[in-house]
Every structure is written in structure tokens, then in C-alpha cells.
Design a protein around this motif. Sequence first.
Motif, PDB file in Angstrom:
ATOM      1  N   LEU A   1       0.836  -1.322   0.015  1.00 20.83           N
ATOM      2  CA  LEU A   1      -0.003  -0.021  -0.024  1.00 20.83           C
ATOM      3  C   LEU A   1       0.761   1.164   0.066  1.00 20.83           C
ATOM      4  CD1 LEU A   1      -2.737  -0.823   2.331  1.00 20.83           C
ATOM      5  CD2 LEU A   1      -3.146  -0.705   0.025  1.00 20.83           C
ATOM      6  N   ASN A   2       2.063   1.276   0.751  1.00 21.37           N
ATOM      7  CA  ASN A   2       2.884   2.456   0.656  1.00 21.37           C
ATOM      8  C   ASN A   2       3.462   2.361  -0.651  1.00 21.37           C
ATOM      9  OD1 ASN A   2       2.881   3.401   3.354  1.00 21.37           O
ATOM     10  ND2 ASN A   2       4.001   1.499   4.183  1.00 21.37           N
ATOM     11  N   HIS A   3       3.895   1.333  -1.241  1.00 17.86           N
ATOM     12  CA  HIS A   3       4.333   1.402  -2.712  1.00 17.86           C
ATOM     13  C   HIS A   3       3.204   1.981  -3.581  1.00 17.86           C
ATOM     14  CE1 HIS A   3       7.340  -0.803  -5.540  1.00 17.86           C
ATOM     15  NE2 HIS A   3       6.981   0.249  -6.075  1.00 17.86           N
ATOM     16  N   LEU A   4       2.153   1.410  -3.417  1.00 15.03           N
ATOM     17  CA  LEU A   4       1.182   1.856  -4.381  1.00 15.03           C
ATOM     18  C   LEU A   4       0.896   3.419  -4.114  1.00 15.03           C
ATOM     19  CD1 LEU A   4      -1.465   1.462  -6.332  1.00 15.03           C
ATOM     20  CD2 LEU A   4      -2.659   0.805  -4.517  1.00 15.03           C
ATOM     21  N   GLU A   5       0.738   3.988  -2.875  1.00 17.43           N
ATOM     22  CA  GLU A   5       0.622   5.382  -2.451  1.00 17.43           C
ATOM     23  C   GLU A   5       1.812   6.029  -3.442  1.00 17.43           C
ATOM     24  OE1 GLU A   5       0.444   8.328   1.059  1.00 17.43           O
ATOM     25  OE2 GLU A   5       0.961   6.350   1.472  1.00 17.43           O
ATOM     26  N   ALA A   6       2.830   5.776  -3.239  1.00 17.41           N
ATOM     27  CA  ALA A   6       3.976   6.628  -4.012  1.00 17.41           C
ATOM     28  C   ALA A   6       3.616   6.367  -5.244  1.00 17.41           C
ATOM     29  CB  ALA A   6       5.148   5.824  -3.592  1.00 17.41           C
ATOM     30  N   TYR A   7       3.478   5.187  -5.902  1.00 16.55           N
ATOM     31  CA  TYR A   7       3.386   5.187  -7.395  1.00 16.55           C
ATOM     32  C   TYR A   7       2.151   6.174  -7.725  1.00 16.55           C
ATOM     33  CZ  TYR A   7       1.997   3.149 -11.800  1.00 16.55           C
ATOM     34  OH  TYR A   7       1.522   3.044 -13.062  1.00 16.55           O
TER      35      TYR A   7
ATOM     36  N   LYS B   1      -0.448   6.562 -16.569  1.00 13.00           N
ATOM     37  CA  LYS B   1      -0.381   5.100 -17.146  1.00 13.00           C
ATOM     38  C   LYS B   1      -1.395   3.971 -16.835  1.00 13.00           C
ATOM     39  CE  LYS B   1       3.293   6.423 -19.266  1.00 13.00           C
ATOM     40  NZ  LYS B   1       3.053   7.086 -20.483  1.00 13.00           N
ATOM     41  N   LEU B   2      -2.194   4.112 -15.576  1.00  9.37           N
ATOM     42  CA  LEU B   2      -3.056   3.583 -15.452  1.00  9.37           C
ATOM     43  C   LEU B   2      -4.387   3.890 -16.205  1.00  9.37           C
ATOM     44  CD1 LEU B   2      -3.114   3.290 -11.586  1.00  9.37           C
ATOM     45  CD2 LEU B   2      -2.561   1.483 -13.032  1.00  9.37           C
TER      46      LEU B   2
ATOM     47  N   THR C   1       4.029   1.095 -16.985  1.00  9.45           N
ATOM     48  CA  THR C   1       3.447   0.947 -15.601  1.00  9.45           C
ATOM     49  C   THR C   1       4.595  -0.056 -14.944  1.00  9.45           C
ATOM     50  OG1 THR C   1       1.097   0.809 -16.338  1.00  9.45           O
ATOM     51  CG2 THR C   1       1.614  -0.215 -14.185  1.00  9.45           C
ATOM     52  N   HIS C   2       5.115  -0.944 -15.420  1.00  7.86           N
ATOM     53  CA  HIS C   2       5.955  -1.968 -14.729  1.00  7.86           C
ATOM     54  C   HIS C   2       7.365  -0.995 -14.515  1.00  7.86           C
ATOM     55  CE1 HIS C   2       8.259  -5.239 -13.640  1.00  7.86           C
ATOM     56  NE2 HIS C   2       9.391  -5.067 -14.807  1.00  7.86           N
ATOM     57  N   LYS C   3       7.833  -0.223 -15.403  1.00  7.24           N
ATOM     58  CA  LYS C   3       8.943   0.656 -15.212  1.00  7.24           C
ATOM     59  C   LYS C   3       8.826   1.651 -14.036  1.00  7.24           C
ATOM     60  CE  LYS C   3       9.597   2.094 -19.332  1.00  7.24           C
ATOM     61  NZ  LYS C   3      10.147   2.687 -20.501  1.00  7.24           N
ATOM     62  N   ASN C   4       7.580   2.163 -14.260  1.00 10.43           N
ATOM     63  CA  ASN C   4       7.333   3.352 -13.094  1.00 10.43           C
ATOM     64  C   ASN C   4       7.144   2.667 -11.684  1.00 10.43           C
ATOM     65  OD1 ASN C   4       7.294   5.304 -14.914  1.00 10.43           O
ATOM     66  ND2 ASN C   4       4.985   5.139 -15.421  1.00 10.43           N
ATOM     67  N   TRP C   5       6.486   1.316 -11.578  1.00  6.43           N
ATOM     68  CA  TRP C   5       6.304   0.896 -10.448  1.00  6.43           C
ATOM     69  C   TRP C   5       7.779   0.370 -10.031  1.00  6.43           C
ATOM     70  CZ3 TRP C   5       2.404  -0.329  -7.133  1.00  6.43           C
ATOM     71  CH2 TRP C   5       2.868  -1.274  -6.191  1.00  6.43           C
ATOM     72  N   LEU C   6       8.767  -0.042 -10.660  1.00  4.17           N
ATOM     73  CA  LEU C   6       9.937  -0.422 -10.092  1.00  4.17           C
ATOM     74  C   LEU C   6      10.839   0.761  -9.772  1.00  4.17           C
ATOM     75  CD1 LEU C   6      11.268  -3.085 -12.720  1.00  4.17           C
ATOM     76  CD2 LEU C   6      10.567  -3.719 -10.398  1.00  4.17           C
ATOM     77  N   SER C   7      10.513   2.091 -10.341  1.00  7.85           N
ATOM     78  CA  SER C   7      11.120   3.256  -9.936  1.00  7.85           C
ATOM     79  C   SER C   7      10.732   3.807  -8.783  1.00  7.85           C
ATOM     80  CB  SER C   7      11.154   4.306 -11.059  1.00  7.85           C
ATOM     81  OG  SER C   7       9.862   4.666 -11.345  1.00  7.85           O
TER      82      SER C   7
ATOM     83  N   ALA D   1       1.188   8.686  -6.635  1.00  9.45           N
ATOM     84  CA  ALA D   1       1.444  10.206  -6.222  1.00  9.45           C
ATOM     85  C   ALA D   1       2.024  10.965  -7.348  1.00  9.45           C
ATOM     86  CB  ALA D   1       2.448  10.470  -4.847  1.00  9.45           C
ATOM     87  N   LYS D   2       2.677  10.168  -8.338  1.00 10.99           N
ATOM     88  CA  LYS D   2       3.161  10.394  -9.587  1.00 10.99           C
ATOM     89  C   LYS D   2       2.449  10.604 -10.658  1.00 10.99           C
ATOM     90  CE  LYS D   2       7.659   8.181  -8.769  1.00 10.99           C
ATOM     91  NZ  LYS D   2       8.968   7.525  -9.501  1.00 10.99           N
ATOM     92  N   ARG D   3       2.510  11.752 -11.330  1.00 14.92           N
ATOM     93  CA  ARG D   3       1.776  11.945 -12.611  1.00 14.92           C
ATOM     94  C   ARG D   3       1.751  10.863 -13.622  1.00 14.92           C
ATOM     95  NH1 ARG D   3       2.310  17.236 -16.295  1.00 14.92           N
ATOM     96  NH2 ARG D   3       4.575  17.113 -15.960  1.00 14.92           N
ATOM     97  N   ASP D   4       2.916  10.364 -13.843  1.00 13.44           N
ATOM     98  CA  ASP D   4       3.173   9.158 -14.892  1.00 13.44           C
ATOM     99  C   ASP D   4       2.292   8.106 -14.251  1.00 13.44           C
ATOM    100  OD1 ASP D   4       4.351  10.721 -16.651  1.00 13.44           O
ATOM    101  OD2 ASP D   4       6.529  10.099 -16.297  1.00 13.44           O
TER     102      ASP D   4
END
Length: 255
Positions: free
Chosen positions: A25-31, A40-41, A248-254, A33-36
Motif C-alpha cells: 500500500l505504501n508502494h502504491l501510494e508512492a506510485y 499509465k493506469l 507501468t512496470h517501469k514506473n512501479w520499479l522506480s 502520487a506520480k503524474r506518470d
Amino acid sequence: MGSKAPSLQDPKTDAARATKERDFLNHLEAYLAKRDGVDKLLKICRYASKIALASSVLPETLPLSRRLKSFESSVGVTRKAFRLGKFVQDLNALRNASVDSNQELFLSIIAYGGEGLYYFIEQFVWLAKAGLIDSRHSSSLQKISACTEFIGYFGSVALKIMDLKKIAEEEARVKSRIEIATLRSEGCNKEALEMRKLELKRLMKKLSIVQDFADGLMALADTRDGKGALTNPLLLASAGLLSALISTHKNWLSC
């Protein structure tokens, strides 16, 4: 007496903090929070809808089909709003680009300049679709936007192919160090870790090239108003969904 506060150096506290940081959930929140991340979703939603419409899974006479068309169109306009000011990102990327030759400088101008111009024009496409600019200009703006986007992808693919060659050279150097360390019966944990990082970097670079080809195919179709070869709606929708999943995969990893 109150309980003793945990030491800043307490390994259990550090481990708990690291676990919390890796929490989904913390990872998802950070994801998100980004415009990209949100963009991408939305891209996944849009091209999944396009695939459903292009594959004729839903008859056009059904109300659900009409609602899906309206949804896809609305998401497309919403995504353009997320690109406001995004051209600045490409200006900074071009300004900060590290180049080793005139060829790399030229390709950087093509890649970042083309994409930056695309995002700049897309702002006016959004304003036309939102009703602030006369809609008569929307078609010509979209065609110019698609042309600059396609040029940008051409430069981007060329740059990434050059990057792959550099990664291969770096991998060869690391392999050489590992072989020497093995012959001397020395540890090579550092080199092994470096090799894994290079392999991941090479994989992500290849995925980026695939993504650029998919997006470039859609941009080429837009320049031709969806006419000619390689403009099948299902093919283009599938390319769009593939691009969305990779990014989406790239942004998630970053995150």
C-alpha cells in the motif's frame, strides 16, 4: 517508568522501517502520487476499452458498447490534461544529457526535442478538445503532434540501441574481472551483484525499445489518419496496451 525508546541504531527498528517501506500500500501510494503513475493506469483503461471495442466482443447496438466508447474518449482527453507542462521534462533531459559524440548529441536533440515538442502541442490539442480553442484546429494540431511524436521515437530507439552496446561492453568488463577473481580463488560477490544490476538494466532497456516501437506504430497511424498498412484498430489497441503495461512496470520499479 515509561518504556525505553528504541535506539536509532536498533536493528529491529530498522528492519521494521524497511518492511513498512516495502509494504504494497505504501508502494502504491508512492506510485499514484506520480503524474506518470496515474497516466499509465488511465492508458491501460483506455486501450483495454479499445481492444474490447475493436474485437467486436460487444455488439455496437448494445448500450454498454456506447458507454465504453464514451468512456474511452473521455479517458483520452483526461490523459492529455496530465501532460500539461510535461515538455519541460524533455527540455531538462536534453540540457542535462551526457553525450560522448556528435552522433549522440544529434540523436538526443531528435529524441528529446521531438518528444518535448509533442507534449507542448498536446497542450493545445487538449484545449481544443476541452472547448477553449476552436475545434476546427484539433485535426491539424493532432497531425502535427503525431509527426513530432514519431520523430521523437525514432531518436529514442536509436539512443537506446547505443545504450545497449555500452551495457554489453560493461558486462564484458565485469565478466573479465569475475574470471580473473575465479582463477585467483578470490571472492567476486561485488562483481556478481554488479552483473545482476547490468542484466536488469539491459532487460529494462530492451523493454523500453519495445515500448517505443509500440508507441511509434500508433504515432505513425495517426500521421496517416488510420489509413494504410499496420493501422488495424485491434493491432493498434494491442500495441497501446503493451506500451501501457511496460511503462507501468517501469514506473512501479522506480518508486
